[in-house]
Design an enzyme around this catalytic site. Structure first.
Site, PDB file in Angstrom:
ATOM      1  N   GLU A 262     -50.082  18.857  16.115  1.00 59.02           N
ATOM      2  CA  GLU A 262     -50.387  19.132  14.897  1.00 59.02           C
ATOM      3  C   GLU A 262     -49.099  19.340  13.530  1.00 59.02           C
ATOM      4  OE1 GLU A 262     -52.100  22.440  16.175  1.00 59.02           O
ATOM      5  OE2 GLU A 262     -54.881  22.092  15.064  1.00 59.02           O
TER       6      GLU A 262
ATOM      7  N   GLU B 195     -56.699  21.240  23.349  1.00 59.61           N
ATOM      8  CA  GLU B 195     -57.504  22.468  23.364  1.00 59.61           C
ATOM      9  C   GLU B 195     -58.651  22.942  23.527  1.00 59.61           C
ATOM     10  OE1 GLU B 195     -55.378  20.594  21.598  1.00 59.61           O
ATOM     11  OE2 GLU B 195     -54.174  22.147  19.887  1.00 59.61           O
TER      12      GLU B 195
HETATM   13  N1  CAA Z   1     -47.925  27.134  26.851  1.00 54.84           N
HETATM   14  C1  CAA Z   1     -47.143  27.854  27.695  1.00 54.84           C
HETATM   15  N2  CAA Z   1     -46.382  27.266  28.853  1.00 54.84           N
HETATM   16  C2  CAA Z   1     -46.763  25.764  28.740  1.00 54.84           C
HETATM   17  C3  CAA Z   1     -47.648  25.079  28.225  1.00 54.84           C
HETATM   18  C4  CAA Z   1     -48.093  26.014  27.188  1.00 54.84           C
HETATM   19  N3  CAA Z   1     -48.946  25.367  25.736  1.00 54.84           N
HETATM   20  N4  CAA Z   1     -47.657  23.844  28.574  1.00 54.84           N
HETATM   21  C5  CAA Z   1     -46.860  24.152  30.049  1.00 54.84           C
HETATM   22  N5  CAA Z   1     -46.801  25.333  30.274  1.00 54.84           N
HETATM   23  C6  CAA Z   1     -45.987  26.012  31.174  1.00 54.84           C
HETATM   24  C7  CAA Z   1     -46.603  25.934  32.350  1.00 54.84           C
HETATM   25  O1  CAA Z   1     -47.177  27.008  32.624  1.00 54.84           O
HETATM   26  C8  CAA Z   1     -45.572  25.709  33.167  1.00 54.84           C
HETATM   27  O2  CAA Z   1     -44.894  27.467  33.725  1.00 54.84           O
HETATM   28  P1  CAA Z   1     -44.514  27.552  35.790  1.00 54.84           P
HETATM   29  O3  CAA Z   1     -42.982  26.648  36.020  1.00 54.84           O
HETATM   30  O4  CAA Z   1     -44.175  28.897  35.389  1.00 54.84           O
HETATM   31  O5  CAA Z   1     -45.509  26.995  36.402  1.00 54.84           O
HETATM   32  C9  CAA Z   1     -44.827  24.226  32.933  1.00 54.84           C
HETATM   33  O6  CAA Z   1     -44.910  24.683  31.723  1.00 54.84           O
HETATM   34  C10 CAA Z   1     -44.680  22.918  33.126  1.00 54.84           C
HETATM   35  O7  CAA Z   1     -45.968  22.608  33.117  1.00 54.84           O
HETATM   36  P2  CAA Z   1     -46.561  21.745  34.078  1.00 54.84           P
HETATM   37  O8  CAA Z   1     -46.391  22.105  35.858  1.00 54.84           O
HETATM   38  O9  CAA Z   1     -47.647  21.439  33.628  1.00 54.84           O
HETATM   39  O10 CAA Z   1     -45.664  20.208  34.431  1.00 54.84           O
HETATM   40  P3  CAA Z   1     -46.071  18.634  33.890  1.00 54.84           P
HETATM   41  O11 CAA Z   1     -45.076  18.179  33.812  1.00 54.84           O
HETATM   42  O12 CAA Z   1     -47.498  18.679  35.202  1.00 54.84           O
HETATM   43  O13 CAA Z   1     -47.578  18.800  32.750  1.00 54.84           O
HETATM   44  C11 CAA Z   1     -47.736  19.205  30.156  1.00 54.84           C
HETATM   45  C12 CAA Z   1     -46.630  19.489  31.611  1.00 54.84           C
HETATM   46  C13 CAA Z   1     -48.791  17.483  30.221  1.00 54.84           C
HETATM   47  C14 CAA Z   1     -46.858  19.599  28.965  1.00 54.84           C
HETATM   48  C15 CAA Z   1     -48.563  19.383  30.796  1.00 54.84           C
HETATM   49  O14 CAA Z   1     -48.021  21.703  31.367  1.00 54.84           O
HETATM   50  C16 CAA Z   1     -49.925  20.454  30.092  1.00 54.84           C
HETATM   51  O15 CAA Z   1     -50.678  19.781  29.789  1.00 54.84           O
HETATM   52  N6  CAA Z   1     -49.412  21.385  29.030  1.00 54.84           N
HETATM   53  C17 CAA Z   1     -50.766  21.905  28.168  1.00 54.84           C
HETATM   54  C18 CAA Z   1     -50.594  21.646  27.519  1.00 54.84           C
HETATM   55  C19 CAA Z   1     -51.628  21.783  25.945  1.00 54.84           C
HETATM   56  O16 CAA Z   1     -52.744  22.778  26.359  1.00 54.84           O
HETATM   57  N7  CAA Z   1     -51.432  22.551  24.608  1.00 54.84           N
HETATM   58  C20 CAA Z   1     -52.337  22.600  23.662  1.00 54.84           C
HETATM   59  C21 CAA Z   1     -51.682  24.282  23.996  1.00 54.84           C
HETATM   60  S1  CAA Z   1     -53.389  25.295  22.645  1.00 54.84           S
HETATM   61  C22 CAA Z   1     -52.387  24.578  21.289  1.00 54.84           C
HETATM   62  O17 CAA Z   1     -51.705  24.418  21.017  1.00 54.84           O
HETATM   63  C23 CAA Z   1     -53.403  25.411  20.301  1.00 54.84           C
HETATM   64  C24 CAA Z   1     -53.851  25.875  18.899  1.00 54.84           C
HETATM   65  O18 CAA Z   1     -53.686  24.634  17.796  1.00 54.84           O
HETATM   66  C25 CAA Z   1     -53.464  26.374  18.322  1.00 54.84           C
END
Ligand code: CAA
Ligand code: NAI
Length: 727
Positions: A105, A125
């Site tokens: 975004e 999301e």
């Molecule tokens: N917020 C907080 N923590 C997050 C995060 C996020 N968006 N994304 C990842 N993390 C954290 C994980 O919990 C993990 O923490 P720990 O090491 O303490 O376990 C750390 O970051 C590393 O993450 P991964 O183990 O998943 O690492 P990866 O390299 O395998 O994957 C990634 C990386 C592809 C970014 C994956 O973490 C992921 O898919 N994250 C979520 C992305 C997501 O869903 N974003 C949307 C958020 S909601 C939003 O943005 C809404 C809005 O408009 C209001």
């Protein structure tokens, strides 16, 4: 949080900084907004670049803070995205690694987007039970059109830079120096009019059949969602982009976001997100954990047995670029296995081609088919997937122990058998481990990793790392019959069958369970897996067949209630889908459409008559509670027995291995949501009504938790009784 620096004379670079994934916490969003304002106010700055530290743009909003968000909170991120777009100076997003959710975004608020070739973008999301709430549902359709926006926003899939370019999400791909190239572009476009680059000012590209596209999408997501609300809400938000001016569409997006955020589903899906990450951080009861154990590299692996499971496992290993030796017992089985693996690999290659990925990943040249155990001499790891027969498995492991190099890891794909008994026939029991894949093994994300009594931390670390390499989620569990997943499945299936005896039809039980959100009810699942599998196991245990003591009552085994119904079906050759008939009737052997079968209704009536059972009406609530609470009850016992080290382990196993609906968070999370006293009281009620079903008697651990006032789920394991000290 966000570093501000100057690059050259006229470009300001704002670098998001929040390890490990630059999540947009309120501090990061605030710092980003300050950076944009500072650049706007400084007359010497002519253009701005936004990028992320450590090779990642941003993984979006900080999910950890969602639980403290109030639905009424003003979305600060949305305001910052607008602020970026309103800037008088061109803003270029330099996307490396990921730009997901709020990260994308932010990028859509920018006037230009450059991405590294390996970068991924997307709106995940929907998988967290919410929707893009920083104006993403209003900007993306304006940028790439409704059909593509519907696909991305309702599935949450990540797209690689090449596809993002094709869709029009990004303007340019670079192979290196993304930020430098963004700075160059920013300098070049400074002074050019920004109006045409502001996505919020664009109209949504019109299509003659827009209404039909939206309605079809709604029907499609509703069918797939199985009760999940977020995909449908995403469509409503996208519809608002079509029907309303930008500002009103944003209002609608906010309203839908607030609704979802306040729903239990978002909480459950976010719990599941963190549970998946928590299970990677495994601990053994001895205290040894992922922190201290290190995995060994696996370059060459072998799979023994190319049946239903073996062929999928081979496919997974080849996809992960390993050298693989595939072994069968005779030429005919080897040829069948080779053909099956080849066609699975071709299918995988075509899927990869469609999504723009390199297909050499599926290179069959990495694969050797053999009948000769001698070919296993130099492999680093073996996965045995022969018939579920202890004597056969022992024979194989004995052989492996003499043929393989001493440091090779020996894994069994058994679904229930004792890992220690198998390990005992080898000379390296500490290198033996259970790796329980789920069918189809090249698709299903779960790998249940079973530690035996002697399994070493290095072996565990290697199996867990193998799961990651295969793009699966590994969950470490202890050794007992059925481990976690199948042990919990047994009382669930048992209840489903007892319900048939009492008056239900298979489709009534399946509908109740599918209405809850399961992909498949118990009877459709049994038909798919093959009824003969359980039959063989029951014969092995002496519950039916020649080993059964003469004179044993038909519906009782050791004073417990037993249903011979599935045995009778097998005796009639009704093995399920593969036979064209089981609990349902199929159009042909191997057919996939389950039709209610009048033969079965007759059979059930006669059975009830023979055994003096009066059929009664069983309502949906009882069906669900008996099946699900029996399963959950076993989960509490598994925690008490320290077979699973945390409720999250059980929940991840059920979501990824058994189709438990993510929006219900997993069985243990579900129990915590409906309330432990409620689960306990219902189990008490059903066990009083059916005193001959031990699996309905509430687990002492569940009772203990209720007596302690039902502590929150994360505290449950602290109440598990520790084993007494050996000192
Ligand atoms: N917020 C907080 N923590 C997050 C995060 C996020 N968006 N994304 C990842 N993390 C954290 C994980 O919990 C993990 O923490 P720990 O090491 O303490 O376990 C750390 O970051 C590393 O993450 P991964 O183990 O998943 O690492 P990866 O390299 O395998 O994957 C990634 C990386 C592809 C970014 C994956 O973490 C992921 O898919 N994250 C979520 C992305 C997501 O869903 N974003 C949307 C958020 S909601 C939003 O943005 C809404 C809005 O408009 C209001
Ligand atoms: P299957 O019957 O489809 O395949 C077994 C294969 O092993 C056959 O191709 C057979 O020829 C081969 N085989 C037998 N003896 C052999 C030997 N001595 N050397 C080499 N190959 C030999 O069985 P399936 O379903 O693939 O199950 C295999 C294992 O995986 C079992 O332990 C089962 O419990 C487990 N499992 C099965 C699941 C399923 O859904 N089918 C799910 C998870 C685990």
């Amino acid at each position: 949080m966000a570093q501000y620096r100057r690059a050259g004379a006229a470009v300001a670079v704002i670098r998001l900084h929040n390890a490990p994934v630059n999540a947009l916490s309120s501090a990061v969003v605030q710092a980003l907004a300050q950076g944009v304002k500072k650049a706007d106010l400084d007359p010497s700055v002519k253009a701005v670049v936004i990028c992320g530290a450590n090779g990642k743009f941003s993984a979006g909003a900080d999910i950890r803070t969602f639980s403290s968000l109030q639905p009424r909170d003003r979305p600060a991120l949305a305001e910052t995205v607008s602020l970026i777009e309103r800037s008088q100076k061109p803003v270029v997003a330099a996307i490396e690694g990921v730009a997901l959710g709020g990260g994308l975004e932010v990028a859509l608020g920018c006037h230009y987007r450059i991405a590294h070739a390996q970068a991924r973008v997307g709106f995940p999301e929907v998988l967290l039970g919410i929707l893009p709430a920083a104006e993403g549902t209003q900007r993306l359709p304006r940028l790439i059109g409704i059909p593509a926006a519907l696909d991305l926003i309702t599935t949450g899939r990540h797209v690689l830079a090449a596809e993002a370019l094709k869709l029009g999400i990004i303007d340019e791909i670079v192979k290196e120096n993304t930020v430098e190239r963004a700075i160059e572009l920013a300098s070049k476009v400074s002074g050019q009019p920004l109006g045409p680059r502001k996505i919020s000012l664009k109209p949504v590209p019109d299509l003659p059949d827009m209404e039909a596209i939206l309605s079809e999408a709604l029907v499609k997501v509703k069918r797939k969602a199985r009760g999940r609300l977020s995909p449908e809400m995403c469509i409503q938000a996208i519809k608002a982009a079509v029907q309303l001016p930008f500002a009103e569409g944003v209002e609608k997006e906010r309203e839908l976001f607030r609704f979802l955020l306040g729903s239990g589903q978002a909480k459950a899906q976010q719990y599941a997100f963190f549970a998946e990450r928590a299970v990677e951080k495994w601990t053994m009861p001895s205290g040894t954990s992922w922190k201290t154990a290190s995995a060994q590299p696996i370059r060459k692996a072998a799979v023994i047995g190319l049946g239903t499971m073996g062929r999928g496992i081979v496919t997974s290993l080849v996809k992960a670029k390993m050298l693989v030796v595939a072994l069968e017992q005779d030429q005919k089985q080897l040829d069948i296995g080779r053909e099956a693996v080849t066609s699975l690999l071709q299918w995988e290659a075509s899927k990869m081609q469609q999504s723009g990925q390199s297909q050499d990943i599926c290179d069959p040249a990495r694969l050797q088919f053999t009948l000769d155990f001698g070919a296993l001499r130099d492999v680093d790891l073996v996965i045995e997937a022969v018939f579920e027969d202890m004597a056969l498995k022992k024979e194989i492991f004995r052989k492996l122990s003499t043929i393989c190099k001493p440091e090779a890891f020996l894994c069994t794909n058994t679904s229930a058998l004792d890992i220690d008994e198998i390990a005992a026939v080898t000379s390296h029991p500490h290198q033996v481990i259970g790796t329980h894949f789920f069918s189809p093994a090249h698709v299903m994300k779960l790998l249940e990793v079973i530690r035996g009594h002697h399994t070493s931390p290095t072996t565990i670390a290697t199996a867990m790392s193998l799961a990651k390499t295969l793009n699966k989620v590994g969950v470490l569990v202890g050794n007992c019959f059925g481990f976690v997943g199948n042990r919990m499945m047994a009382p669930y299936v048992e209840q489903a069958i007892f319900l048939l005896e009492e008056g239900c039809k298979p489709e009534e039980v399946d509908q109740a369970v599918e209405g809850f959100g399961f992909h498949m009810g118990p009877f459709r699942m049994l038909d798919l897996a093959g009824l003969d599998v359980g039959w063989r196991s029951r014969k092995g245990q002496g519950l039916t067949g020649p080993k059964l003591a003469p004179g044993t009552p038909a519906r009782q085994r050791e004073s417990r209630r037993y249903s011979p119904l599935p045995d009778f079906l097998c005796e009639q050759g009704r093995y399920g889908q593969k036979a064209g008939k089981g609990w349902y009737l199929y159009e042909k052997p191997g057919g996939r459409t389950a039709n209610p079968d009048p033969w079965l209704y007759n059979f059930l009536s006669e059975y009830r008559e023979t055994h003096g059972i009066k059929a009664r009406f069983v309502d949906q609530e009882e069906i669900l509670e008996r099946c699900l609470y029996a399963l959950i009850n076993e989960g509490f016992q598994i925690l008490a027995d320290r077979i699973a080290s945390a409720p999250e382990d059980i929940d991840v196993i059920y979501i990824y291995g058994y189709g438990w609906p993510t929006h219900r968070g997993g069985p243990m999370f579900h129990a915590s949501t409906v309330g432990l006293p409620h689960v306990l009281s219902r189990l008490q009620k059903y066990s009083e009504a059916h005193p001959d079903i031990p699996k309905l008697q509430p687990s002492p651990f569940l009772k203990k938790l209720v007596a302690l006032g039902s502590p929150p789920l994360r505290e449950w394991v602290s109440h598990v009784r520790q084993p007494s000290s050996k000192l």
